[in-house]
Design an enzyme around this catalytic site. Structure first.
Site, PDB file in Angstrom:
ATOM      1  NE  ARG A 161      47.260  44.999  41.001  1.00 28.88           N
ATOM      2  CZ  ARG A 161      46.535  45.498  40.019  1.00 28.88           C
ATOM      3  NH1 ARG A 161      46.056  45.049  39.059  1.00 28.88           N
ATOM      4  NH2 ARG A 161      46.547  46.690  40.055  1.00 28.88           N
ATOM      5  CB  CYS A 162      49.968  37.163  45.691  1.00 26.61           C
ATOM      6  SG  CYS A 162      50.035  35.304  46.161  1.00 26.61           S
ATOM      7  CG  LEU A 163      43.518  34.508  44.471  1.00 29.86           C
ATOM      8  CD1 LEU A 163      42.220  35.484  44.789  1.00 29.86           C
ATOM      9  CD2 LEU A 163      43.039  33.423  43.133  1.00 29.86           C
TER      10      LEU A 163
ATOM     11  CG  HIS B  64      43.658  39.185  49.405  1.00 30.21           C
ATOM     12  ND1 HIS B  64      42.528  39.523  48.617  1.00 30.21           N
ATOM     13  CD2 HIS B  64      43.478  39.680  50.770  1.00 30.21           C
ATOM     14  CE1 HIS B  64      42.132  40.614  49.178  1.00 30.21           C
ATOM     15  NE2 HIS B  64      42.143  40.712  50.282  1.00 30.21           N
TER      16      HIS B  64
END
Length: 211
Positions: free
Chosen positions: A14-16, A19
């Site tokens: 879920r790393c912004l 991404h």
């Protein structure tokens, strides 16, 4: 220290920031591995490659890069087609400045929402919502973020918009230009291919608008 024979991007699911880099890989059609690692138990291999143990970390033979901006610009220069930054230096500088401002003004608030206490999170959500609303003319001006073409700036904006619903941030009905922009980006094949299974669960495609 061993090196993988193929290009590899290490990413938290879920790393912004990771991404952003994954969107670039897909937009360019670059053949590479995406190695999803645990945020609570980073593998020793990642710690050996990156002294900070953070993601994204990108490996291309003997080259190791970390920090999303550096990785994204490297990929854009190493694989120049399609270009994701303008070719002339003035426009490139303006795009870099836009990316910097998004990181400082919006990404910093995202971090406060996730890492701050309840009071800090509530305040950061309110500020992020207000900042996005204030930027509506920018979203409405062109098909992409102040551009007629998809750029690295869009690769930075889109992951944040995808996460708004999971943060319980709703935009007013008049924010339709933001929703239209988000829909345009979210429907791109590159964006859909960039999503981890965890990110698909964030339900970003349902960007919430209030009455």
């Amino acid at each position: 220290m061993s090196r993988k024979s193929t290009m590899t991007l290490y990413s938290y699911p879920r790393c912004l920031h990771s991404h952003r880099a994954r969107i670039v890989l897909q937009e360019k059609g670059i053949s590479s591995e995406v190695d999803f690692v645990s945020i609570t138990d980073s593998p020793q291999e990642l710690l050996e490659l990156n002294p900070y143990g953070t993601t994204p970390t990108f490996v291309d033979r003997d080259l190791v890069l970390y920090q999303a901006d550096i990785i994204m610009e490297y990929l854009d220069e190493r694989f120049p087609h399609p270009p994701l930054y303008p070719m002339d230096p003035v426009s490139r500088a303006r795009s870099r400045l836009l990316t910097y401002r998004i990181e400082q003004d919006w990404y910093s608030l995202y971090d406060q929402i996730l890492k701050g206490d309840e009071k800090q999170a509530v305040k950061a959500k309110k500020t992020l919502r207000e900042n996005l609303i204030a930027a509506m003319p920018v979203f409405a001006a062109k098909p992409y973020f102040l551009s007629d073409e998809f750029t690295l700036v869009d690769c930075t904006v889109a992951p944040l918009l995808w996460r708004l619903s999971s943060l319980h941030i709703e935009l007013p009905k008049q924010a339709e230009p933001i929703r239209n922009y988000a829909k345009r980006i979210f429907e791109r094949d590159s964006f859909q291919a960039s999503l981890s299974e965890d990110e698909r669960d964030l339900a970003g495609s349902g960007l919430a608008l209030t009455a």
